[in-house]
Design a protein around this motif. Structure first.
Motif, PDB file in Angstrom:
ATOM      1  N   TYR A  90       0.859  -1.267  -0.012  1.00  0.00           N
ATOM      2  CA  TYR A  90       0.108   0.080  -0.020  1.00  0.00           C
ATOM      3  C   TYR A  90       1.086   1.325  -0.053  1.00  0.00           C
ATOM      4  O   TYR A  90       0.626   2.444  -0.674  1.00  0.00           O
ATOM      5  CB  TYR A  90      -0.884  -0.122   1.227  1.00  0.00           C
ATOM      6  CG  TYR A  90      -0.327   0.225   2.737  1.00  0.00           C
ATOM      7  CD1 TYR A  90      -0.313   1.699   3.073  1.00  0.00           C
ATOM      8  CD2 TYR A  90       0.320  -0.675   3.184  1.00  0.00           C
ATOM      9  CE1 TYR A  90       0.175   2.013   4.272  1.00  0.00           C
ATOM     10  CE2 TYR A  90       0.730  -0.273   4.597  1.00  0.00           C
ATOM     11  CZ  TYR A  90       0.592   0.975   4.686  1.00  0.00           C
ATOM     12  OH  TYR A  90       1.019   1.462   6.184  1.00  0.00           O
ATOM     13  N   MET A  91       2.055   1.107   0.670  1.00  0.00           N
ATOM     14  CA  MET A  91       3.003   2.362   0.710  1.00  0.00           C
ATOM     15  C   MET A  91       3.297   2.703  -0.704  1.00  0.00           C
ATOM     16  O   MET A  91       3.328   3.988  -1.219  1.00  0.00           O
ATOM     17  CB  MET A  91       3.963   2.239   1.868  1.00  0.00           C
ATOM     18  CG  MET A  91       4.618   3.458   2.025  1.00  0.00           C
ATOM     19  SD  MET A  91       3.831   4.314   3.480  1.00  0.00           S
ATOM     20  CE  MET A  91       4.502   3.168   4.775  1.00  0.00           C
TER      21      MET A  91
ATOM     22  N   PHE B  19       0.782   4.260  -2.811  1.00  0.00           N
ATOM     23  CA  PHE B  19       0.509   5.377  -2.721  1.00  0.00           C
ATOM     24  C   PHE B  19       1.635   6.428  -3.272  1.00  0.00           C
ATOM     25  O   PHE B  19       1.192   7.412  -3.748  1.00  0.00           O
ATOM     26  CB  PHE B  19       0.663   5.817  -0.942  1.00  0.00           C
ATOM     27  CG  PHE B  19       0.538   7.145  -0.586  1.00  0.00           C
ATOM     28  CD1 PHE B  19      -0.602   7.926  -0.635  1.00  0.00           C
ATOM     29  CD2 PHE B  19       1.756   7.990  -0.385  1.00  0.00           C
ATOM     30  CE1 PHE B  19      -0.567   9.002  -0.187  1.00  0.00           C
ATOM     31  CE2 PHE B  19       1.639   9.063   0.073  1.00  0.00           C
ATOM     32  CZ  PHE B  19       0.401   9.916   0.104  1.00  0.00           C
ATOM     33  N   TRP B  20       2.961   5.992  -3.046  1.00  0.00           N
ATOM     34  CA  TRP B  20       3.855   6.823  -3.732  1.00  0.00           C
ATOM     35  C   TRP B  20       3.829   6.958  -5.190  1.00  0.00           C
ATOM     36  O   TRP B  20       4.007   7.956  -5.964  1.00  0.00           O
ATOM     37  CB  TRP B  20       5.308   6.536  -3.415  1.00  0.00           C
ATOM     38  CG  TRP B  20       5.566   7.018  -1.682  1.00  0.00           C
ATOM     39  CD1 TRP B  20       5.870   6.022  -0.816  1.00  0.00           C
ATOM     40  CD2 TRP B  20       5.401   8.299  -1.041  1.00  0.00           C
ATOM     41  NE1 TRP B  20       6.040   6.656   0.270  1.00  0.00           N
ATOM     42  CE2 TRP B  20       5.669   8.219   0.244  1.00  0.00           C
ATOM     43  CE3 TRP B  20       5.209   9.494  -1.697  1.00  0.00           C
ATOM     44  CZ2 TRP B  20       5.783   9.168   1.091  1.00  0.00           C
ATOM     45  CZ3 TRP B  20       5.304  10.601  -0.883  1.00  0.00           C
ATOM     46  CH2 TRP B  20       5.714  10.510   0.696  1.00  0.00           C
TER      47      TRP B  20
ATOM     48  N   VAL C  63       0.960   9.302  -6.111  1.00  0.00           N
ATOM     49  CA  VAL C  63       1.538  10.735  -5.734  1.00  0.00           C
ATOM     50  C   VAL C  63       2.433  11.047  -7.030  1.00  0.00           C
ATOM     51  O   VAL C  63       1.943  12.249  -7.630  1.00  0.00           O
ATOM     52  CB  VAL C  63       2.303  10.934  -4.612  1.00  0.00           C
ATOM     53  CG1 VAL C  63       3.091  12.300  -4.634  1.00  0.00           C
ATOM     54  CG2 VAL C  63       1.342  10.611  -3.421  1.00  0.00           C
TER      55      VAL C  63
ATOM     56  N   PHE D 230       7.058  16.714   8.113  1.00  0.00           N
ATOM     57  CA  PHE D 230       7.021  16.674   6.760  1.00  0.00           C
ATOM     58  C   PHE D 230       6.956  17.878   6.033  1.00  0.00           C
ATOM     59  O   PHE D 230       7.506  18.149   5.093  1.00  0.00           O
ATOM     60  CB  PHE D 230       5.751  15.534   6.379  1.00  0.00           C
ATOM     61  CG  PHE D 230       5.531  15.506   5.106  1.00  0.00           C
ATOM     62  CD1 PHE D 230       6.575  14.981   4.334  1.00  0.00           C
ATOM     63  CD2 PHE D 230       4.292  15.895   4.749  1.00  0.00           C
ATOM     64  CE1 PHE D 230       6.341  14.731   2.870  1.00  0.00           C
ATOM     65  CE2 PHE D 230       4.155  15.741   3.090  1.00  0.00           C
ATOM     66  CZ  PHE D 230       5.194  15.141   2.324  1.00  0.00           C
TER      67      PHE D 230
ATOM     68  N   PRO E  75      10.105  12.618   3.643  1.00  0.00           N
ATOM     69  CA  PRO E  75       9.036  11.340   3.253  1.00  0.00           C
ATOM     70  C   PRO E  75       8.694  10.537   4.517  1.00  0.00           C
ATOM     71  O   PRO E  75       7.734   9.952   4.678  1.00  0.00           O
ATOM     72  CB  PRO E  75       9.433  11.052   2.188  1.00  0.00           C
ATOM     73  CG  PRO E  75      10.681  11.618   1.658  1.00  0.00           C
ATOM     74  CD  PRO E  75      11.114  12.513   2.687  1.00  0.00           C
TER      75      PRO E  75
ATOM     76  N   PHE F 178       6.360  11.338   6.782  1.00  0.00           N
ATOM     77  CA  PHE F 178       4.878  10.875   6.169  1.00  0.00           C
ATOM     78  C   PHE F 178       4.598   9.349   6.105  1.00  0.00           C
ATOM     79  O   PHE F 178       3.323   8.896   6.506  1.00  0.00           O
ATOM     80  CB  PHE F 178       4.736  11.556   4.795  1.00  0.00           C
ATOM     81  CG  PHE F 178       3.212  11.597   4.156  1.00  0.00           C
ATOM     82  CD1 PHE F 178       2.404  12.746   4.616  1.00  0.00           C
ATOM     83  CD2 PHE F 178       2.673  10.627   3.578  1.00  0.00           C
ATOM     84  CE1 PHE F 178       1.122  12.828   4.405  1.00  0.00           C
ATOM     85  CE2 PHE F 178       1.236  10.627   3.181  1.00  0.00           C
ATOM     86  CZ  PHE F 178       0.556  11.768   3.454  1.00  0.00           C
ATOM     87  N   GLU F 179       5.529   8.847   6.026  1.00  0.00           N
ATOM     88  CA  GLU F 179       5.325   7.357   5.893  1.00  0.00           C
ATOM     89  C   GLU F 179       5.054   6.709   7.412  1.00  0.00           C
ATOM     90  O   GLU F 179       4.177   5.843   7.437  1.00  0.00           O
ATOM     91  CB  GLU F 179       6.767   6.723   5.350  1.00  0.00           C
ATOM     92  CG  GLU F 179       6.762   6.612   3.802  1.00  0.00           C
ATOM     93  CD  GLU F 179       7.793   5.847   3.194  1.00  0.00           C
ATOM     94  OE1 GLU F 179       8.674   5.511   3.915  1.00  0.00           O
ATOM     95  OE2 GLU F 179       7.871   5.717   2.086  1.00  0.00           O
TER      96      GLU F 179
ATOM     97  N   MET G 249       1.488   7.364   8.029  1.00  0.00           N
ATOM     98  CA  MET G 249       0.632   6.339   7.148  1.00  0.00           C
ATOM     99  C   MET G 249       0.717   5.080   7.872  1.00  0.00           C
ATOM    100  O   MET G 249      -0.640   4.466   8.082  1.00  0.00           O
ATOM    101  CB  MET G 249       1.321   6.386   5.817  1.00  0.00           C
ATOM    102  CG  MET G 249       0.801   7.318   4.864  1.00  0.00           C
ATOM    103  SD  MET G 249       1.267   6.942   3.359  1.00  0.00           S
ATOM    104  CE  MET G 249       0.147   5.861   2.800  1.00  0.00           C
TER     105      MET G 249
ATOM    106  N   PHE H 120      -5.112   9.962   2.032  1.00  0.00           N
ATOM    107  CA  PHE H 120      -3.590  10.322   2.422  1.00  0.00           C
ATOM    108  C   PHE H 120      -3.357  11.102   1.393  1.00  0.00           C
ATOM    109  O   PHE H 120      -2.307  11.994   1.560  1.00  0.00           O
ATOM    110  CB  PHE H 120      -2.902   9.119   2.448  1.00  0.00           C
ATOM    111  CG  PHE H 120      -2.956   8.512   4.037  1.00  0.00           C
ATOM    112  CD1 PHE H 120      -2.217   9.167   4.932  1.00  0.00           C
ATOM    113  CD2 PHE H 120      -3.920   7.632   4.294  1.00  0.00           C
ATOM    114  CE1 PHE H 120      -2.426   8.499   6.249  1.00  0.00           C
ATOM    115  CE2 PHE H 120      -4.199   7.184   5.700  1.00  0.00           C
ATOM    116  CZ  PHE H 120      -3.550   7.735   6.797  1.00  0.00           C
TER     117      PHE H 120
ATOM    118  N   TYR I   5      -1.573  14.567   2.044  1.00  0.00           N
ATOM    119  CA  TYR I   5      -0.304  14.812   1.408  1.00  0.00           C
ATOM    120  C   TYR I   5      -0.382  16.302   0.608  1.00  0.00           C
ATOM    121  O   TYR I   5       0.497  17.065   1.030  1.00  0.00           O
ATOM    122  CB  TYR I   5       0.202  13.790   0.570  1.00  0.00           C
ATOM    123  CG  TYR I   5       1.233  13.974  -0.395  1.00  0.00           C
ATOM    124  CD1 TYR I   5       2.526  13.521   0.308  1.00  0.00           C
ATOM    125  CD2 TYR I   5       1.444  14.884  -1.592  1.00  0.00           C
ATOM    126  CE1 TYR I   5       3.671  13.646  -0.461  1.00  0.00           C
ATOM    127  CE2 TYR I   5       2.636  14.584  -2.097  1.00  0.00           C
ATOM    128  CZ  TYR I   5       3.818  14.656  -1.598  1.00  0.00           C
ATOM    129  OH  TYR I   5       4.961  14.575  -2.408  1.00  0.00           O
TER     130      TYR I   5
END
Lengths: 168, 206
Positions: free
Chosen positions: A62-63, A66-67, A70, B26, B32, B35-36, B39, B68, B72
């Motif tokens: 999921y991470m 997400f990136w 983005v 952040f 980052p 932010f991680e 999350m 998110f 962000y």
């Protein structure tokens, strides 16, 4: 604490929203009253039943998803910005921008000069002349107003009811 | 009204919120990893809230991603005016409500059991060839009944119930998340509980 009050506070007790003193009174009464225990248990059973809904976990990636999302959206924004830059920030459009600037400047200078001229004229005028200018619309209609006997007509219209009563 | 005005005062207190600190880190350092961390701490929680709201696991994960991404994108203007969790859940609630409005009648079918992807309970229940212990079947029935009862609640009551029952929010935090008053939250919860009590009476007492 009486039974009625306890029953009205069952939800707040379950939600941990009672003040400390109320919480203690609630627990004491509940421990000693079979009827209240029954009411409490019935509500608590429903409340506990809600716990059965399963928890879900996000997918392991999921991470990174997400990136990636983005970055994709950032690319879209960057591309749109670049396209706009290409469209408007190009040497080909320089003559257009220069012409626009010139046109705006000429318009602004013309307006400023007109304003200055009006100010000068106003400064040279007497008070009577200024009043005439202020009521210029009335002056334009002067002949028309003079011709109709407006106020006499108005009085007749106003007294029309009285006249008809007198006649009858 | 007084309650709304009072809320805006004393915003310094939120600077101690660990999640707000991460968000500020952040924002200021463009780190980052902050932010991680945010999350990792909140993704699963928000996803479960949305999952219980829309009753679909995959959709819940997609919508949580949206939450998110919104957070962000808000980072550059972020200043903690409330706890991070109430802010994040407000975004989650709004995104879920928008999704429900967008797909009115399609996302949440009242007869639809909760979708878990591969572990979909309905698939297991419908598989007659596999015999199951009674208590497991009873549990599955209970899951479906509870899911259906929650889905049938109006959206505002559903939000309040989910936040208090599964997220452990206080009345005050729910009020902030839903942008309403504590007394309105109590009223929403009271109505929701009465409905749930009626709908689950048979299955709970049995």
């Amino acid at each position: 604490m009486d039974c009625k009050r306890l029953k009205s506070q069952i939800y707040e007790y379950l939600d941990n929203e009672l003040q400390e003193a109320d919480m203690q009174q609630f627990s004491e009464h509940l421990g000693a009253c079979a009827e209240c225990q029954k009411a409490y248990e019935a509500i608590k059973r429903t409340w506990d039943a809600l716990e059965v809904l399963p928890n879900v976990e996000p997918t392991p990636n999921y991470m990174s998803r997400f990136w990636a999302e983005v970055a994709t959206r950032q690319n879209v924004v960057d591309r749109a910005r670049a396209r706009l830059s290409q469209m408007f920030l190009t040497w080909k459009l320089v003559p257009v921008y220069v012409s626009l600037c010139l046109a705006i400047s000429v318009f602004a200078i013309r307006n400023y000069m007109q304003f200055e001229q009006s100010r000068q004229i106003l400064a040279e005028m007497s008070q009577e002349e200024i009043e005439m200018v202020e009521y210029i619309e009335l002056a334009e209609n002067y002949e028309l107003i003079d011709e109709i006997e407006f106020f006499e007509d108005f009085e007749i219209i106003q007294n029309l009811d009285d006249l008809s009563v007198t006649q009858s | 009204m007084v309650e709304f005005l009072f809320r805006e005062n004393n915003i310094e207190q939120y600077l101690d919120d660990p999640d707000a600190k991460l968000m500020l880190k952040f924002k200021e350092e463009e780190d980052p990893s902050a932010f991680e961390e945010l999350m990792r701490k909140n993704f699963s929680r928000i996803m479960n809230f949305i999952y219980r709201f829309v009753a679909d696991r995959e959709l819940a994960e997609d919508l949580t991603q949206e939450v998110f991404i919104k957070i962000y994108n808000s980072a550059s203007n972020y200043y903690p005016r409330s706890k991070f969790k109430t802010w994040a859940f407000t975004i989650a609630r709004n995104i879920s409500l928008n999704e429900l409005r967008k797909n009115k009648g399609q996302v949440v079918s009242l007869d639809k059991p909760f979708k878990h992807g591969e572990d979909d309970m309905s698939l297991q229940v419908e598989d007659k060839t596999v015999s199951k212990p009674d208590d497991e079947i009873i549990k599955e029935e209970l899951v479906d009944a509870v899911g259906k009862a929650i889905n049938e609640l109006p959206a505002n009551q559903r939000t309040a119930i989910l936040l208090i029952r599964y997220e452990g929010f206080s009345y005050e935090e729910i009020a902030r998340t839903m942008n309403t008053t504590v007394s309105a939250v109590k009223s929403l919860l009271s109505r929701a509980r009465e409905t749930l009590k009626e709908k689950l009476a048979d299955i709970v007492s049995g």
